[in-house]
Motif scaffolding. Structure first.
Motif, PDB file in Angstrom:
ATOM      1  N   ASN A 139     -10.921  -5.882  -3.257  1.00 47.52           N
ATOM      2  CA  ASN A 139     -10.602  -6.763  -2.222  1.00 47.52           C
ATOM      3  C   ASN A 139     -10.073  -8.114  -2.435  1.00 47.52           C
ATOM      4  O   ASN A 139      -9.376  -8.599  -1.735  1.00 47.52           O
ATOM      5  N   TYR A 140     -10.629  -8.698  -3.560  1.00 45.13           N
ATOM      6  CA  TYR A 140     -10.027 -10.001  -3.892  1.00 45.13           C
ATOM      7  C   TYR A 140      -9.172  -9.875  -5.030  1.00 45.13           C
ATOM      8  O   TYR A 140      -8.786 -11.018  -5.532  1.00 45.13           O
ATOM      9  N   GLY A 141      -8.591  -8.624  -5.412  1.00 46.18           N
ATOM     10  CA  GLY A 141      -7.571  -8.633  -6.242  1.00 46.18           C
ATOM     11  C   GLY A 141      -8.352  -8.546  -7.781  1.00 46.18           C
ATOM     12  O   GLY A 141      -9.234  -8.313  -8.143  1.00 46.18           O
ATOM     13  N   LEU A 142      -7.369  -7.639  -8.768  1.00 46.43           N
ATOM     14  CA  LEU A 142      -8.003  -7.343  -9.933  1.00 46.43           C
ATOM     15  C   LEU A 142      -8.243  -8.370 -10.896  1.00 46.43           C
ATOM     16  O   LEU A 142      -9.401  -8.185 -11.747  1.00 46.43           O
ATOM     17  N   GLU A 143      -7.705  -9.658 -10.855  1.00 47.49           N
ATOM     18  CA  GLU A 143      -8.150 -10.627 -11.684  1.00 47.49           C
ATOM     19  C   GLU A 143      -9.608 -11.003 -11.505  1.00 47.49           C
ATOM     20  O   GLU A 143     -10.440 -11.115 -12.350  1.00 47.49           O
ATOM     21  N   PHE A 144      -9.765 -11.187 -10.160  1.00 44.64           N
ATOM     22  CA  PHE A 144     -11.128 -11.667  -9.917  1.00 44.64           C
ATOM     23  C   PHE A 144     -12.063 -10.244 -10.253  1.00 44.64           C
ATOM     24  O   PHE A 144     -13.366 -10.890 -10.751  1.00 44.64           O
ATOM     25  N   MET A 145     -11.965  -9.213 -10.200  1.00 46.38           N
ATOM     26  CA  MET A 145     -12.800  -8.099 -10.381  1.00 46.38           C
ATOM     27  C   MET A 145     -12.878  -7.849 -11.740  1.00 46.38           C
ATOM     28  O   MET A 145     -14.168  -7.820 -11.943  1.00 46.38           O
ATOM     29  N   PHE A 146     -11.980  -8.113 -12.487  1.00 52.06           N
ATOM     30  CA  PHE A 146     -12.324  -8.152 -13.975  1.00 52.06           C
ATOM     31  C   PHE A 146     -12.982  -9.297 -14.405  1.00 52.06           C
ATOM     32  O   PHE A 146     -13.831  -9.219 -15.458  1.00 52.06           O
ATOM     33  N   ASN A 147     -12.604 -10.462 -14.178  1.00 49.03           N
ATOM     34  CA  ASN A 147     -13.414 -11.676 -14.361  1.00 49.03           C
ATOM     35  C   ASN A 147     -14.963 -11.489 -14.191  1.00 49.03           C
ATOM     36  O   ASN A 147     -15.727 -12.158 -14.713  1.00 49.03           O
ATOM     37  N   THR A 148     -15.002 -10.969 -13.035  1.00 51.53           N
ATOM     38  CA  THR A 148     -16.542 -10.764 -12.615  1.00 51.53           C
ATOM     39  C   THR A 148     -17.283  -9.695 -13.216  1.00 51.53           C
ATOM     40  O   THR A 148     -18.175  -9.919 -13.855  1.00 51.53           O
ATOM     41  N   LEU A 149     -16.663  -8.354 -13.541  1.00 53.85           N
ATOM     42  CA  LEU A 149     -17.422  -7.489 -14.285  1.00 53.85           C
ATOM     43  C   LEU A 149     -17.371  -7.604 -15.579  1.00 53.85           C
ATOM     44  O   LEU A 149     -18.336  -6.926 -16.386  1.00 53.85           O
ATOM     45  N   ASN A 150     -16.698  -8.558 -16.271  1.00 50.07           N
ATOM     46  CA  ASN A 150     -16.847  -8.947 -17.857  1.00 50.07           C
ATOM     47  C   ASN A 150     -18.025  -9.562 -17.909  1.00 50.07           C
ATOM     48  O   ASN A 150     -18.495  -9.862 -19.065  1.00 50.07           O
ATOM     49  N   GLY A 151     -18.687  -9.884 -16.873  1.00 47.60           N
ATOM     50  CA  GLY A 151     -20.005 -10.761 -17.218  1.00 47.60           C
ATOM     51  C   GLY A 151     -21.028  -9.738 -17.044  1.00 47.60           C
ATOM     52  O   GLY A 151     -22.524 -10.141 -17.278  1.00 47.60           O
ATOM     53  N   ALA A 152     -20.814  -8.673 -16.986  1.00 49.55           N
ATOM     54  CA  ALA A 152     -22.033  -7.373 -17.094  1.00 49.55           C
ATOM     55  C   ALA A 152     -22.599  -7.217 -18.301  1.00 49.55           C
ATOM     56  O   ALA A 152     -21.865  -6.797 -19.252  1.00 49.55           O
ATOM     57  N   ASN A 153     -23.655  -7.070 -18.258  1.00 47.94           N
ATOM     58  CA  ASN A 153     -24.436  -6.642 -19.626  1.00 47.94           C
ATOM     59  C   ASN A 153     -24.730  -5.340 -19.914  1.00 47.94           C
ATOM     60  O   ASN A 153     -25.788  -4.737 -20.512  1.00 47.94           O
ATOM     61  N   PHE A 154     -24.003  -4.456 -19.058  1.00 52.89           N
ATOM     62  CA  PHE A 154     -24.103  -3.201 -19.094  1.00 52.89           C
ATOM     63  C   PHE A 154     -22.756  -2.388 -18.897  1.00 52.89           C
ATOM     64  O   PHE A 154     -21.938  -3.059 -18.400  1.00 52.89           O
ATOM     65  N   PRO A 155     -22.677  -1.202 -19.442  1.00 54.65           N
ATOM     66  CA  PRO A 155     -21.295  -0.564 -19.107  1.00 54.65           C
ATOM     67  C   PRO A 155     -20.908  -0.383 -17.801  1.00 54.65           C
ATOM     68  O   PRO A 155     -21.622   0.123 -16.786  1.00 54.65           O
ATOM     69  N   ILE A 156     -19.551  -0.530 -17.445  1.00 49.56           N
ATOM     70  CA  ILE A 156     -18.871   0.099 -15.921  1.00 49.56           C
ATOM     71  C   ILE A 156     -18.102   1.304 -16.370  1.00 49.56           C
ATOM     72  O   ILE A 156     -17.223   1.081 -17.187  1.00 49.56           O
ATOM     73  N   VAL A 157     -18.266   2.476 -15.660  1.00 50.97           N
ATOM     74  CA  VAL A 157     -17.428   3.569 -16.012  1.00 50.97           C
ATOM     75  C   VAL A 157     -16.595   4.193 -14.793  1.00 50.97           C
ATOM     76  O   VAL A 157     -17.211   3.725 -13.528  1.00 50.97           O
ATOM     77  N   CYS A 158     -15.523   4.442 -14.756  1.00 47.91           N
ATOM     78  CA  CYS A 158     -14.651   5.052 -13.905  1.00 47.91           C
ATOM     79  C   CYS A 158     -13.620   5.899 -14.270  1.00 47.91           C
ATOM     80  O   CYS A 158     -12.820   5.592 -15.117  1.00 47.91           O
ATOM     81  N   ALA A 159     -13.656   7.083 -14.044  1.00 50.65           N
ATOM     82  CA  ALA A 159     -12.644   8.294 -14.500  1.00 50.65           C
ATOM     83  C   ALA A 159     -11.640   8.488 -13.704  1.00 50.65           C
ATOM     84  O   ALA A 159     -10.779   9.272 -14.098  1.00 50.65           O
ATOM     85  N   ASN A 160     -11.377   8.144 -12.666  1.00 52.49           N
ATOM     86  CA  ASN A 160     -10.208   8.270 -11.782  1.00 52.49           C
ATOM     87  C   ASN A 160      -9.292   6.988 -11.405  1.00 52.49           C
ATOM     88  O   ASN A 160      -8.574   7.064 -10.440  1.00 52.49           O
ATOM     89  N   LEU A 161      -9.475   6.038 -12.056  1.00 50.27           N
ATOM     90  CA  LEU A 161      -8.592   4.799 -11.866  1.00 50.27           C
ATOM     91  C   LEU A 161      -7.782   4.682 -13.086  1.00 50.27           C
ATOM     92  O   LEU A 161      -8.101   4.242 -14.032  1.00 50.27           O
ATOM     93  N   THR A 162      -6.556   4.673 -12.927  1.00 51.22           N
ATOM     94  CA  THR A 162      -5.553   4.549 -13.960  1.00 51.22           C
ATOM     95  C   THR A 162      -4.621   3.304 -13.850  1.00 51.22           C
ATOM     96  O   THR A 162      -4.392   2.804 -12.761  1.00 51.22           O
ATOM     97  N   LYS A 163      -3.907   3.080 -14.957  1.00 52.15           N
ATOM     98  CA  LYS A 163      -3.213   1.735 -14.796  1.00 52.15           C
ATOM     99  C   LYS A 163      -1.611   1.829 -14.528  1.00 52.15           C
ATOM    100  O   LYS A 163      -0.922   1.139 -14.290  1.00 52.15           O
ATOM    101  N   GLY A 164      -1.388   3.175 -14.453  1.00 54.42           N
ATOM    102  CA  GLY A 164      -0.020   3.636 -14.023  1.00 54.42           C
ATOM    103  C   GLY A 164       0.159   5.056 -13.439  1.00 54.42           C
ATOM    104  O   GLY A 164      -0.985   5.293 -12.863  1.00 54.42           O
ATOM    105  N   GLN A 165       0.992   5.557 -13.332  1.00 54.53           N
ATOM    106  CA  GLN A 165       1.366   6.852 -12.897  1.00 54.53           C
ATOM    107  C   GLN A 165       0.362   7.913 -13.766  1.00 54.53           C
ATOM    108  O   GLN A 165       0.032   7.698 -14.861  1.00 54.53           O
ATOM    109  N   LEU A 166       0.060   8.895 -12.750  1.00 51.21           N
ATOM    110  CA  LEU A 166      -0.852   9.778 -13.363  1.00 51.21           C
ATOM    111  C   LEU A 166      -0.186  10.792 -14.407  1.00 51.21           C
ATOM    112  O   LEU A 166       0.861  11.174 -14.272  1.00 51.21           O
ATOM    113  N   ALA A 167      -1.063  11.046 -15.661  1.00 53.81           N
ATOM    114  CA  ALA A 167      -0.570  11.912 -16.493  1.00 53.81           C
ATOM    115  C   ALA A 167      -0.743  13.212 -16.172  1.00 53.81           C
ATOM    116  O   ALA A 167      -1.206  13.710 -15.095  1.00 53.81           O
ATOM    117  N   SER A 168      -0.028  14.480 -16.826  1.00 57.59           N
ATOM    118  CA  SER A 168      -0.174  15.870 -16.740  1.00 57.59           C
ATOM    119  C   SER A 168      -1.452  16.293 -16.662  1.00 57.59           C
ATOM    120  O   SER A 168      -1.936  17.191 -16.147  1.00 57.59           O
TER     121      SER A 168
END
Length: 662
Positions: A139-168
């Motif tokens: 909701n607050y943008g990707l930069e805010f999200m990454f700056n926040t989640l980078n502070g986690a002392n544990f892994p964050i996983v997500c298998a269905n969010l891509t940086k661009g178009q979906l691959a075959s």
């Protein structure tokens, strides 16, 4: 092709060591008590949909609230760890937005690289093992999200969010996060001997974030169907050596049938071969439990299974701790699940007088960790911006024209007219669509806006408009205005003329999809069935609930063009309203709806929020319907415009019951 995202388990605070087997305070789970030499008990704990509710405090009402708060849920953690021989802690998303602390951190303080968000302070103190993303993380943008989640002392996983178009091939997607992680954890078996187990966690976010947060994600990200991503990655996890595979699914439970890019796909995700257990969320409901998912094929609400596999949904705002207990058995060098139990353990209950009683206290370490941000948030929300000449409340927003919705529409029309006054759309009439966000329902009998006459502070504006949506406007026809209202009218059950105390509200229809359109007048004929189903598909072609629809006192011209002020969620297709989508958008404003309301109040100085009663129900002589609202609404019932409302006793779980005379 082989992938391996294996890492050692994070250093954990030890379990409450030395707990006596005969302790009167702690009772071991049966799996821990009876595990054999080749068996081990593994408990996995879930929090979900915290929405920045770290403290048991309602910032909108500016008072403590014993039904919420990660600091309260956290007090369960030591207890439930002590009941188990081995345990792990996960979060299922929707951490960063949802209350004024979230807005304060995003809009006032900000999170730069290296800063630690209060949510991360709390979670790091509790020793989480893994987490995934919720839709509100964006909701607050990707930069805010990454700056926040980078502070986690544990892994964050997500298998269905891509940086661009979906691959075959999903395995070739360029993902923002690791699709999964395999944590190697030392566990003790029934004899006390320790050996490693490899626990794999895979995460998923609703594909609809591309609609809901298009302004932050368009051209930057893409989402894949949840089940499709799981079918690709779960075999890879098996190949990489995972003994147990746990799905972290920020996606609810929907039994209407599997479809492409399904929002609430957890039931069908559970059917994917290789997944051993599934944690769900997103819907703010409870599973297992007596009512929320009753009647869904494949969902066992007593045993707590989806497609036969253990599953949990742990409420929202820290209201519950989700528990899945697994009995593992060693088969050669690998562990496998041979039994399980599930539970959603609440942090409070209601006594015989329906009063909330806290079942746990704050964990002092969490309160201390966020003390500064909590105090800063209080100062932020108490800042006055203007006055109101009459109370603002939403107790009857679903049954009559309402002041809390009216003021939102007034502000939206004021803002959009100003932006369009010099352009090509300056001569089109401007309407406004707004919905009640706080209308009780699954969020409880206190979940209503209630602002007395007098000063309005930022907390009150945030209470009127919960989400950081931005203003958009669409250009549509009179016919499409009518269909918009027909879709909204799905809020109500069909009520035959002459019925007595029929149930008024369709409890499966979310209040945020009940749009009232200001600038026209209309009635709703409850004797008719809903014209559209929940997916915006024509269900009853001959039905017309919206009657006597007029613009400027005359029947609306189906061909006339109207500008409708709304938000980015609705304008982008959120809620699946017929023919309302991005191709109708003519204005993408830079401001949030909430900021527009603040500006409107400042400009007006003192606002008059009285509802104009532009809509009502068509009279059905001899007919009454009942609905539930907050008990505090009793003081306003007689003053509601355009509806006759009577008290009808007590409702369930702290609600009050009211009768609508039709």
């Amino acid at each position: 092709m082989s992938f391996s995202f294996i890492q050692p388990a994070l250093t954990r605070r030890s379990l409450l060591g030395g707990i006596a087997a005969g302790s009167a305070l702690v009772m071991l789970h049966p799996f821990a008590a009876r595990a054999a030499a080749n068996q081990a008990h593994l408990r996995i704990m879930e929090t979900t949909d915290i929405h920045v509710n770290i403290m048991p405090y309602d910032y909108y009402a500016d008072k403590p609230n014993d039904t919420m708060g990660l600091s309260r849920t956290a007090s369960f953690i030591d207890q439930v760890r002590a009941e188990a021989t081995n345990s792990m802690l996960i979060d299922n998303g929707d951490l960063l937005q949802g209350n004024p602390m979230g807005d304060y951190m995003a809009y006032e303080k900000g999170i730069k690289a290296g800063d630690l968000h209060p949510v991360m302070k709390a979670m790091n103190a509790l020793g989480y093992d893994c987490g995934t993303l919720g839709n509100h993380e964006f909701n607050y943008g990707l930069e805010f999200m990454f700056n926040t989640l980078n502070g986690a002392n544990f892994p964050i996983v997500c298998a269905n969010l891509t940086k661009g178009q979906l691959a075959s091939d999903p395995k070739k997607d360029d993902l923002f996060f690791k699709p999964y992680v395999i944590l190697e954890k030392q566990i003790k078996d029934g004899t006390g001997s320790a050996s490693p187990v490899k626990v794999g966690f895979i995460g998923f976010v609703p594909p609809q974030i591309m609609v809901w947060d298009a302004k932050n994600l368009e051209g930057k990200a893409q989402t894949r169907d949840i089940v499709q991503a799981a079918k690709a990655w779960v075999p890879v996890m098996k190949e990489a050596g995972a003994d147990v595979i746990i799905a972290l699914s920020h996606s609810g439970i929907d039994g209407s049938g599997q479809s492409e890019r399904m929002e609430n796909a957890s039931l069908y995700l559970a059917a994917v071969d290789g997944i051993d257990a599934i944690f769900t969320g997103h819907q703010h409901l409870v599973f297992p439990g007596p009512k929320d998912f009753d009647g869904i094929a494949g969902a066992d609400i007593k045993k707590g299974t989806l497609m036969g596999k253990p599953a949990v949904m742990a409420g929202f705002w820290g209201s519950h701790m989700g528990l899945i207990d697994l009995l593992l058995e060693k088969d050669g060098n690998r562990w496998k699940v041979v039994d399980f139990t599930t539970e959603a353990r609440p942090i409070y209950h209601r006594d015989e007088n329906r009063k909330v009683v806290a079942d746990t206290k704050d964990k002092p370490e969490i309160v201390a960790a966020v003390k500064a941000e909590h105090e800063a948030t209080l100062a932020y929300v108490r800042r006055p911006v203007g006055k109101t000449s009459a109370p603002l409340y939403s107790y009857f927003a679903l049954v009559a024209d309402d002041p809390s919705v009216q003021i939102v529409s007034n502000a939206q029309i004021w803002y959009v007219k100003e932006l369009l006054k010099e352009g090509q759309y300056k001569d089109y009439p401007v309407l406004s669509a707004a919905a009640p966000f706080k209308a009780g329902g699954r969020n409880g009998p206190d979940y209503f806006t209630d602002v007395p006459a007098g000063d309005i502070a930022i907390k009150n504006v945030a209470d009127l408009y919960l989400y950081p949506n931005t203003v958009q406007a669409v250009l549509i026809t009179g016919a499409q205005v009518k269909n918009w209202l027909e879709m909204s009218a799905g809020m109500f059950n069909q009520i035959p003329a002459g019925a007595k105390d029929a149930a008024l509200l369709n409890t499966k229809f979310p209040s945020y999809n009940y749009d009232v359109i200001d600038g026209v007048t209309y009635q709703i004929d409850l004797s008719q069935p809903a014209r559209f189903d929940g997916d915006g598909k024509l269900a009853n072609p001959d039905a017309h609930r919206i009657v006597d629809l007029k613009f400027e006192g005359k029947p609306i011209d189906p061909a006339q063009k109207f500008v409708v002020a709304t938000n980015n969620y609705r304008a982008g297709g959120g809620g699946k309203f017929p023919e309302i989508a991005g191709d109708k958008v003519i204005l993408v404003a830079p401001d949030t709806n909430r900021d527009v309301i603040v500006r409107y109040i400042i400009q007006q100085g003192t606002i008059n929020p009285s509802a104009d009663a532009n809509w009502s129900f068509k009279p059905l002589p001899g007919t009454t319907a009942v609905f539930e609202s907050g008990p505090k609404g009793r003081q306003y019932a007689a003053a509601v415009k355009g509806a006759k409302i009577e008290e009808a006793g007590d409702g369930a779980e702290g609600f009050a019951k009211f009768r609508l005379v039709l």
